[in-house]
Design a protein around this motif. Sequence first.
Motif, PDB file in Angstrom:
ATOM      1  N   LEU A   1       0.795  -1.226   0.000  1.00 49.34           N
ATOM      2  CA  LEU A   1       0.000   0.000   0.000  1.00 49.34           C
ATOM      3  C   LEU A   1       0.830   1.280   0.000  1.00 49.34           C
ATOM      4  O   LEU A   1       0.358   2.319  -0.477  1.00 49.34           O
ATOM      5  CB  LEU A   1      -0.936   0.014   1.207  1.00 49.34           C
ATOM      6  N   LEU A   2       2.035   1.222   0.529  1.00 50.03           N
ATOM      7  CA  LEU A   2       2.853   2.438   0.637  1.00 50.03           C
ATOM      8  C   LEU A   2       3.102   3.126  -0.704  1.00 50.03           C
ATOM      9  O   LEU A   2       2.988   4.358  -0.777  1.00 50.03           O
ATOM     10  CB  LEU A   2       4.175   2.125   1.355  1.00 50.03           C
ATOM     11  N   PRO A   3       3.404   2.406  -1.795  1.00 51.06           N
ATOM     12  CA  PRO A   3       3.576   3.123  -3.067  1.00 51.06           C
ATOM     13  C   PRO A   3       2.318   3.868  -3.517  1.00 51.06           C
ATOM     14  O   PRO A   3       2.401   4.986  -4.021  1.00 51.06           O
ATOM     15  CB  PRO A   3       3.916   2.008  -4.061  1.00 51.06           C
ATOM     16  N   PHE A   4       1.145   3.276  -3.314  1.00 56.57           N
ATOM     17  CA  PHE A   4      -0.099   3.956  -3.688  1.00 56.57           C
ATOM     18  C   PHE A   4      -0.298   5.219  -2.863  1.00 56.57           C
ATOM     19  O   PHE A   4      -0.761   6.237  -3.377  1.00 56.57           O
ATOM     20  CB  PHE A   4      -1.299   3.015  -3.512  1.00 56.57           C
ATOM     21  N   ILE A   5       0.058   5.145  -1.591  1.00 58.69           N
ATOM     22  CA  ILE A   5      -0.052   6.321  -0.725  1.00 58.69           C
ATOM     23  C   ILE A   5       0.919   7.400  -1.174  1.00 58.69           C
ATOM     24  O   ILE A   5       0.554   8.577  -1.296  1.00 58.69           O
ATOM     25  CB  ILE A   5       0.212   5.930   0.745  1.00 58.69           C
ATOM     26  N   LEU A   6       2.147   7.012  -1.446  1.00 57.63           N
ATOM     27  CA  LEU A   6       3.161   7.995  -1.843  1.00 57.63           C
ATOM     28  C   LEU A   6       2.845   8.620  -3.200  1.00 57.63           C
ATOM     29  O   LEU A   6       3.038   9.826  -3.400  1.00 57.63           O
ATOM     30  CB  LEU A   6       4.544   7.342  -1.859  1.00 57.63           C
ATOM     31  N   PHE A   7       2.343   7.821  -4.154  1.00 61.24           N
ATOM     32  CA  PHE A   7       2.001   8.370  -5.466  1.00 61.24           C
ATOM     33  C   PHE A   7       0.778   9.277  -5.415  1.00 61.24           C
ATOM     34  O   PHE A   7       0.536  10.054  -6.342  1.00 61.24           O
ATOM     35  CB  PHE A   7       1.794   7.260  -6.496  1.00 61.24           C
ATOM     36  N   ALA A   8      -0.008   9.200  -4.359  1.00 59.62           N
ATOM     37  CA  ALA A   8      -1.159  10.092  -4.223  1.00 59.62           C
ATOM     38  C   ALA A   8      -0.722  11.555  -4.110  1.00 59.62           C
ATOM     39  O   ALA A   8      -1.510  12.460  -4.376  1.00 59.62           O
ATOM     40  CB  ALA A   8      -1.997   9.702  -3.007  1.00 59.62           C
ATOM     41  N   PHE A   9       0.538  11.779  -3.749  1.00 51.14           N
ATOM     42  CA  PHE A   9       1.040  13.147  -3.635  1.00 51.14           C
ATOM     43  C   PHE A   9       1.431  13.741  -4.984  1.00 51.14           C
ATOM     44  O   PHE A   9       1.739  14.927  -5.062  1.00 51.14           O
ATOM     45  CB  PHE A   9       2.239  13.195  -2.674  1.00 51.14           C
ATOM     46  N   HIS A  10       1.444  12.926  -6.029  1.00 50.86           N
ATOM     47  CA  HIS A  10       1.757  13.400  -7.386  1.00 50.86           C
ATOM     48  C   HIS A  10       0.636  12.974  -8.324  1.00 50.86           C
ATOM     49  O   HIS A  10       0.620  11.848  -8.821  1.00 50.86           O
ATOM     50  CB  HIS A  10       3.096  12.822  -7.886  1.00 50.86           C
ATOM     51  N   LYS A  11      -0.283  13.877  -8.563  1.00 46.16           N
ATOM     52  CA  LYS A  11      -1.451  13.568  -9.389  1.00 46.16           C
ATOM     53  C   LYS A  11      -1.076  13.031 -10.766  1.00 46.16           C
ATOM     54  O   LYS A  11      -1.673  12.089 -11.263  1.00 46.16           O
ATOM     55  CB  LYS A  11      -2.308  14.820  -9.588  1.00 46.16           C
ATOM     56  N   ASN A  12      -0.090  13.634 -11.385  1.00 48.69           N
ATOM     57  CA  ASN A  12       0.236  13.303 -12.770  1.00 48.69           C
ATOM     58  C   ASN A  12       1.033  12.013 -12.930  1.00 48.69           C
ATOM     59  O   ASN A  12       1.173  11.526 -14.049  1.00 48.69           O
ATOM     60  CB  ASN A  12       1.006  14.455 -13.413  1.00 48.69           C
ATOM     61  N   TYR A  13       1.555  11.469 -11.870  1.00 46.39           N
ATOM     62  CA  TYR A  13       2.396  10.272 -11.974  1.00 46.39           C
ATOM     63  C   TYR A  13       1.788   9.055 -11.285  1.00 46.39           C
ATOM     64  O   TYR A  13       2.392   8.004 -11.255  1.00 46.39           O
ATOM     65  CB  TYR A  13       3.774  10.545 -11.367  1.00 46.39           C
ATOM     66  N   ARG A  14       0.613   9.204 -10.747  1.00 48.68           N
ATOM     67  CA  ARG A  14       0.016   8.108  -9.994  1.00 48.68           C
ATOM     68  C   ARG A  14      -0.399   6.978 -10.927  1.00 48.68           C
ATOM     69  O   ARG A  14      -0.657   7.186 -12.102  1.00 48.68           O
ATOM     70  CB  ARG A  14      -1.170   8.618  -9.181  1.00 48.68           C
ATOM     71  N   PRO A  15      -0.506   5.766 -10.385  1.00 50.35           N
ATOM     72  CA  PRO A  15      -1.005   4.656 -11.199  1.00 50.35           C
ATOM     73  C   PRO A  15      -2.477   4.869 -11.542  1.00 50.35           C
ATOM     74  O   PRO A  15      -3.207   5.522 -10.800  1.00 50.35           O
ATOM     75  CB  PRO A  15      -0.850   3.432 -10.281  1.00 50.35           C
ATOM     76  N   PHE A  16      -2.899   4.339 -12.655  1.00 51.67           N
ATOM     77  CA  PHE A  16      -4.294   4.393 -13.114  1.00 51.67           C
ATOM     78  C   PHE A  16      -4.782   5.815 -13.357  1.00 51.67           C
ATOM     79  O   PHE A  16      -5.985   6.072 -13.324  1.00 51.67           O
ATOM     80  CB  PHE A  16      -5.246   3.703 -12.119  1.00 51.67           C
ATOM     81  N   ARG A  17      -3.883   6.759 -13.641  1.00 53.04           N
ATOM     82  CA  ARG A  17      -4.302   8.159 -13.789  1.00 53.04           C
ATOM     83  C   ARG A  17      -5.224   8.368 -14.995  1.00 53.04           C
ATOM     84  O   ARG A  17      -6.024   9.288 -15.002  1.00 53.04           O
ATOM     85  CB  ARG A  17      -3.088   9.081 -13.867  1.00 53.04           C
ATOM     86  N   ASN A  18      -5.132   7.515 -16.019  1.00 56.81           N
ATOM     87  CA  ASN A  18      -5.995   7.656 -17.187  1.00 56.81           C
ATOM     88  C   ASN A  18      -7.355   6.981 -16.996  1.00 56.81           C
ATOM     89  O   ASN A  18      -8.282   7.226 -17.762  1.00 56.81           O
ATOM     90  CB  ASN A  18      -5.315   7.070 -18.425  1.00 56.81           C
ATOM     91  N   LYS A  19      -7.475   6.144 -16.008  1.00 53.32           N
ATOM     92  CA  LYS A  19      -8.708   5.382 -15.798  1.00 53.32           C
ATOM     93  C   LYS A  19      -9.518   5.863 -14.589  1.00 53.32           C
ATOM     94  O   LYS A  19     -10.732   5.792 -14.596  1.00 53.32           O
ATOM     95  CB  LYS A  19      -8.377   3.903 -15.579  1.00 53.32           C
ATOM     96  N   VAL A  20      -8.817   6.312 -13.543  1.00 52.66           N
ATOM     97  CA  VAL A  20      -9.483   6.659 -12.286  1.00 52.66           C
ATOM     98  C   VAL A  20      -9.205   8.132 -11.953  1.00 52.66           C
ATOM     99  O   VAL A  20      -8.048   8.536 -11.906  1.00 52.66           O
ATOM    100  CB  VAL A  20      -8.968   5.750 -11.131  1.00 52.66           C
ATOM    101  N   PRO A  21     -10.244   8.908 -11.706  1.00 53.94           N
ATOM    102  CA  PRO A  21     -10.026  10.309 -11.305  1.00 53.94           C
ATOM    103  C   PRO A  21      -9.247  10.384  -9.984  1.00 53.94           C
ATOM    104  O   PRO A  21      -9.313   9.477  -9.151  1.00 53.94           O
ATOM    105  CB  PRO A  21     -11.432  10.865 -11.128  1.00 53.94           C
ATOM    106  N   TYR A  22      -8.559  11.492  -9.797  1.00 56.36           N
ATOM    107  CA  TYR A  22      -7.687  11.661  -8.628  1.00 56.36           C
ATOM    108  C   TYR A  22      -8.449  11.517  -7.312  1.00 56.36           C
ATOM    109  O   TYR A  22      -7.984  10.852  -6.389  1.00 56.36           O
ATOM    110  CB  TYR A  22      -6.986  13.020  -8.686  1.00 56.36           C
ATOM    111  N   LYS A  23      -9.624  12.104  -7.211  1.00 53.84           N
ATOM    112  CA  LYS A  23     -10.399  12.013  -5.965  1.00 53.84           C
ATOM    113  C   LYS A  23     -10.788  10.564  -5.674  1.00 53.84           C
ATOM    114  O   LYS A  23     -10.782  10.138  -4.523  1.00 53.84           O
ATOM    115  CB  LYS A  23     -11.635  12.904  -6.029  1.00 53.84           C
ATOM    116  N   TRP A  24     -11.147   9.826  -6.707  1.00 50.29           N
ATOM    117  CA  TRP A  24     -11.481   8.415  -6.516  1.00 50.29           C
ATOM    118  C   TRP A  24     -10.237   7.631  -6.099  1.00 50.29           C
ATOM    119  O   TRP A  24     -10.316   6.745  -5.239  1.00 50.29           O
ATOM    120  CB  TRP A  24     -12.072   7.823  -7.799  1.00 50.29           C
ATOM    121  N   TYR A  25      -9.111   7.931  -6.733  1.00 41.07           N
ATOM    122  CA  TYR A  25      -7.860   7.247  -6.406  1.00 41.07           C
ATOM    123  C   TYR A  25      -7.506   7.461  -4.931  1.00 41.07           C
ATOM    124  O   TYR A  25      -7.225   6.498  -4.205  1.00 41.07           O
ATOM    125  CB  TYR A  25      -6.721   7.761  -7.299  1.00 41.07           C
ATOM    126  N   THR A  26      -7.537   8.702  -4.486  1.00 37.61           N
ATOM    127  CA  THR A  26      -7.201   8.971  -3.083  1.00 37.61           C
ATOM    128  C   THR A  26      -8.254   8.391  -2.144  1.00 37.61           C
ATOM    129  O   THR A  26      -7.916   7.888  -1.076  1.00 37.61           O
ATOM    130  CB  THR A  26      -7.040  10.491  -2.824  1.00 37.61           C
TER     131      THR A  26
END
Length: 147
Positions: free
Chosen positions: A86-111
Motif C-alpha cells: 500500500l505504501l507506493p499507492f499512498i506515496l504516489f497520491a502526492f503526485h497527481k500526474n504520476y500516480r497509477p491508473f491516472r488515465n482510468k481513475v479520477p484523482y479524488k477516486w484514487y485517493t
Amino acid sequence: MSKKLLWIPVVYAIVMGTILVATIGFSFTPVPYEHSIENNTWKVEYKGETWETSAEEHVNEALRASVISNREKEQWTRDIVAIGALLPFILFAFHKNYRPFRNKVPYKWYTGITAAVVVLYSIFSITTHVDIHTELQETIDYLRETT
C-alpha cells in the motif's frame, strides 16, 4: 524517473528497510512475549518480567501461549506485506500526474479508494492485534497466579 519523484523510492526504502531490519535483524514483533522450555522448566519473559514454572504441570497453557505468539507473528508478517503493497499507492497520491491508473481513475477516486483500503486494513489489523494481546494477557495472568 524525474528528480521530482526520486523521494518516493527513497521514502519507501527507508520505511521498508527500517521495518525489515527491526523484524528480521532484531526479531521484533508487537508482542512482548518470549519463552523457552528446558529440563521440564518453562521460562517465560513478558514485558521485561521473567519467571519460571513447571512445563509438565502447565503444558496446555504453554502450548496456548505459543500458538498465540505464532498468530501474532503471522499477523505482523501480513502487516509488513500490506505496508509494502500500500505504501507506493499512498506515496504516489502526492503526485497527481504520476500516480497509477491516472488515465482510468479520477484523482479524488484514487485517493478515496487508497484511503479506504488503508483505513479498512488498519481497523482489521489493530483489532486483530488487540484480540491477540488480550488472549495472551489472559494466559499470562493465569500462569502468574499458578506460580
